[in-house]
Design a protein around this motif. Structure first.
Motif, short mmCIF file in Angstrom:
data_model
loop_
_atom_site.label_atom_id
_atom_site.label_comp_id
_atom_site.label_asym_id
_atom_site.label_seq_id
_atom_site.Cartn_x
_atom_site.Cartn_y
_atom_site.Cartn_z
N GLY A 1 0.65 -1.15 0.10
CA GLY A 1 0.22 -0.02 0.14
C GLY A 1 0.85 1.30 0.18
O GLY A 1 1.96 1.15 -0.19
N THR A 2 0.72 2.40 -0.03
CA THR A 2 0.96 3.61 -0.02
C THR A 2 2.12 3.68 1.49
O THR A 2 3.24 3.72 0.74
CB THR A 2 0.15 4.91 0.37
OG1 THR A 2 -1.25 4.75 -0.80
CG2 THR A 2 0.61 6.01 0.84
N THR A 3 1.28 3.20 2.39
CA THR A 3 2.47 3.13 3.32
C THR A 3 3.56 2.63 2.96
O THR A 3 4.91 2.88 3.80
CB THR A 3 1.64 2.63 4.92
OG1 THR A 3 0.37 2.92 5.08
CG2 THR A 3 2.71 2.64 6.26
N HIS B 1 0.23 12.82 6.46
CA HIS B 1 -0.43 11.65 6.87
C HIS B 1 0.80 11.21 6.99
O HIS B 1 1.50 11.27 6.93
CB HIS B 1 -1.08 10.51 5.72
CG HIS B 1 -1.42 9.40 6.22
ND1 HIS B 1 -0.98 7.89 6.63
CD2 HIS B 1 -3.11 9.30 6.55
CE1 HIS B 1 -1.89 7.18 7.21
NE2 HIS B 1 -3.76 8.02 7.01
N ALA C 1 1.83 8.11 7.62
CA ALA C 1 2.94 7.24 6.23
C ALA C 1 3.90 8.15 5.46
O ALA C 1 4.42 7.84 4.99
CB ALA C 1 1.62 6.69 5.43
N THR D 1 2.10 15.17 0.03
CA THR D 1 0.82 14.68 0.04
C THR D 1 0.67 15.45 -1.11
O THR D 1 0.96 16.46 -1.30
CB THR D 1 -0.09 14.12 1.06
OG1 THR D 1 -1.10 13.80 0.51
CG2 THR D 1 -0.63 15.43 0.75
N VAL E 1 -3.10 15.54 -2.08
CA VAL E 1 -4.54 16.02 -1.81
C VAL E 1 -4.33 15.30 -0.11
O VAL E 1 -3.96 13.88 0.62
CB VAL E 1 -5.12 15.40 -2.17
CG1 VAL E 1 -6.88 15.34 -1.97
CG2 VAL E 1 -5.15 15.05 -3.53
N ASN F 1 -5.32 14.07 3.07
CA ASN F 1 -6.75 13.74 3.63
C ASN F 1 -8.14 13.88 4.76
O ASN F 1 -8.82 14.08 5.35
CB ASN F 1 -6.38 12.05 3.79
CG ASN F 1 -5.36 12.16 5.41
OD1 ASN F 1 -4.63 13.03 5.51
ND2 ASN F 1 -5.67 11.18 6.05
N ALA G 1 -2.57 9.21 -2.63
CA ALA G 1 -3.64 7.81 -1.71
C ALA G 1 -4.90 9.00 -1.87
O ALA G 1 -5.44 7.89 -2.80
CB ALA G 1 -3.02 7.49 -0.31
N SER H 1 -2.20 3.60 -3.46
CA SER H 1 -3.39 2.17 -2.41
C SER H 1 -4.28 1.96 -3.25
O SER H 1 -5.52 2.74 -3.62
CB SER H 1 -3.42 2.29 -1.29
OG SER H 1 -2.49 3.00 -0.34
N HIS I 1 -7.38 0.09 -3.04
CA HIS I 1 -8.06 0.23 -1.63
C HIS I 1 -9.43 2.02 -1.86
O HIS I 1 -10.03 1.51 -1.00
CB HIS I 1 -8.26 -0.42 -0.60
CG HIS I 1 -7.56 0.42 0.60
ND1 HIS I 1 -7.84 1.66 1.41
CD2 HIS I 1 -5.99 0.57 1.19
CE1 HIS I 1 -7.21 1.91 2.67
NE2 HIS I 1 -6.22 1.09 1.93
N LYS I 2 -8.30 2.64 -2.06
CA LYS I 2 -9.00 3.97 -1.77
C LYS I 2 -9.75 4.21 -3.32
O LYS I 2 -10.10 5.05 -3.54
CB LYS I 2 -7.90 4.96 -1.30
CG LYS I 2 -7.55 4.67 0.16
CD LYS I 2 -7.05 5.88 0.51
CE LYS I 2 -6.50 5.70 1.76
NZ LYS I 2 -7.22 5.49 2.82
N1 PMP Z 1 -1.25 8.81 3.19
C1 PMP Z 1 -2.81 9.27 2.59
C2 PMP Z 1 -3.14 10.71 2.25
C3 PMP Z 1 -3.75 8.79 3.05
O1 PMP Z 1 -4.88 8.97 3.07
C4 PMP Z 1 -3.31 7.06 3.24
C5 PMP Z 1 -4.67 6.36 3.78
N2 PMP Z 1 -5.60 6.99 4.98
C6 PMP Z 1 -2.15 6.75 3.36
C7 PMP Z 1 -1.16 7.76 2.84
C8 PMP Z 1 -1.68 5.42 3.62
O2 PMP Z 1 -2.61 4.02 2.89
P1 PMP Z 1 -2.28 2.61 3.41
O3 PMP Z 1 -3.28 2.71 4.59
O4 PMP Z 1 -3.57 2.52 2.57
O5 PMP Z 1 -1.27 2.08 3.09
#
Ligand code: PMP
Length: 406
Positions: free
Chosen positions: A91-93, A121, A123, A169, A171, A173, A200, A221, A223-224
């Motif tokens: 995923g992004t993380t 975020h 992450a 980032t 955008v 979140n 993400a 990711s 899933h988004k």
């Molecule tokens: N960055 C942003 C801006 C996010 O909104 C999210 C998910 N909430 C993440 C990173 C992390 O994504 P993931 O949990 O799928 O690794």
């Protein structure tokens, strides 16, 4: 846009929660999955479940072809130059952690600066904090304006010849702020720095062209964006990926293994140790097809309409505070005077309305806003103005209920 036609593809949306039709306003946390994605994944399990890049039998070959076809499709979707620039991660993380560990450790030295923002975020903040600790580099924050945007002059002020990496980032979140990545990338490169973008919240909603943005790395990711959990993408410029060391070792990523040492295979498989997320990649492929069919321009325009509609109605509720700029992605983060976001979310849930409450994995930003948590309603093309009306009614009811209690 005939959203009621699209909604037929999302069986999960057609249900009652606590005796009311579900209103799903938590797409920023995870989007819902259309039947086309679910079917693509079950066809794999029912018809050709097999490991990739290994056997030469028919099922294995079919699985490998489907997995690699997703890489090609992803390349096209974000307009990467080469399909080898697409690395599948969890995923992004995981994608950002891979860049911070591998590229970061290779590039960053004591005294260097890593530029981030307070809207990140966790992450896209904690991996850089850890890199700074490991290397003796310093984290520097681009200041945010009161409305949660970033001025290009502020970027110019903090990015200097000491800067090695700008991690930002696309955008937010929480605020919905859309950052001018192309211009920030230009400033980074002018100062011989690299830019890593957390995409993400952008890729599901805006057309992203990594060559046009000229970014060094870009993470998102599945899933988004209508896909399954457990898979994401790291785009990296080939010149960087080639130089980077893997951070995980094992099957598939090796070339030759001797008793004492080993060599690595080519990019991108060098970064994909072990059995990858095969069904998930096939799901991602179907998700890209679906989004492409709806059209990202249509998605952006429709979300914009929904968000403006929601904000206008929300502003009529006394005691509401909305965070973030006027021009924003399809989400609204807010607080209602006298109602804790968790209580608000619980009351809305009893009406069948799902919103997120909490710090949204952005604790430094919460501190900057002077709150410990907020509520957030986030929209996608499968949401309607009727659902927003129900949400507004829910907010009014929650306000009355808690004011009465007080
Ligand atoms: N960055 C942003 C801006 C996010 O909104 C999210 C998910 N909430 C993440 C990173 C992390 O994504 P993931 O949990 O799928 O690794």
């Amino acid at each position: 846009m005939d959203i009621f036609e699209y909604r037929k593809d999302f069986p999960i949306l057609d249900q009652e929660v606590n005796g009311n039709p579900l209103v799903y306003f938590d797409t920023s946390a995870t989007s819902q999955t259309p039947v086309q994605v679910i079917q693509a994944m079950s066809e794999y399990y029912e018809g050709y479940n097999s490991n990739v890049h290994r056997g030469v039998h028919t099922l294995g070959t079919k699985a490998t072809e489907a997995y690699e076809a997703t890489r090609m499709k992803t390349r096209q979707f974000i307009n990467a130059k080469r399909f080898g620039e697409i690395v599948f991660t969890r995923g992004t993380t995981a994608a950002i952690n891979l860049v911070a560990r591998s590229f970061g450790d290779m590039m960053v030295e004591s005294g260097d600066e890593i530029i981030v923002t307070e809207m990140e975020h966790h992450a896209n903040l904690v991996p850089w904090q850890e890199l700074a600790k490991r290397t003796g580099a310093k984290l520097v924050f681009i200041p945010l304006e009161d409305d949660g945007t970033i001025k290009i002059d502020s970027v110019k002020n903090v990015v200097t010849d000491k800067t090695k990496i700008v991690a930002i980032t696309h955008v937010s979140n929480v605020l919905g702020t859309i950052n001018d990545i192309k211009e920030i990338a230009r400033i980074a490169h002018e100062n011989d720095a690299y830019i890593v973008v957390d995409g993400a919240q952008a890729v599901p909603h805006l057309a992203v062209d990594v060559q046009d943005l000229n970014v060094d790395f870009y993470a998102f990711s599945a899933h988004k964006m209508l896909g399954p959990t457990g898979i994401g993408v790291l785009y990296g410029k080939m010149e960087h990926l080639k130089k980077m060391e893997p951070v995980e070792y094992g099957g598939d990523m090796i070339d030759f293994v001797e008793k004492e040492t080993s060599t690595w295979t080519e990019v991108p498989v060098k970064f994909e140790a072990g059995t990858p997320m095969i069904a998930e990649a096939i799901g991602l492929s179907a998700a890209i097809d679906y989004i492409t069919e709806v059209g990202l321009e249509n998605i952006s325009a429709y979300e914009d309409k929904l968000t403006k509609y929601a904000m206008e109605k929300m502003r009529n509720i006394e005691g509401i505070e909305i965070y973030g700029p006027e021009t924003r992605a399809g989400l609204v983060t807010f607080n209602l005077d006298g109602v804790h976001p968790h209580d608000l979310s619980t009351v809305l849930d009893s009406d069948g309305i799902a919103v997120r409450a909490g710090h949204h994995c952005a604790q430094p930003l919460m501190r900057l806003l002077g709150v410990s948590s907020t509520a957030r309603a986030s929209f996608y093309f499968y949401n309607s103005t009727e659902e927003i009306d129900r949400f507004i009614e829910g907010l009014k009811r929650a306000k009355e209920f808690f004011n009465y209690e007080l």
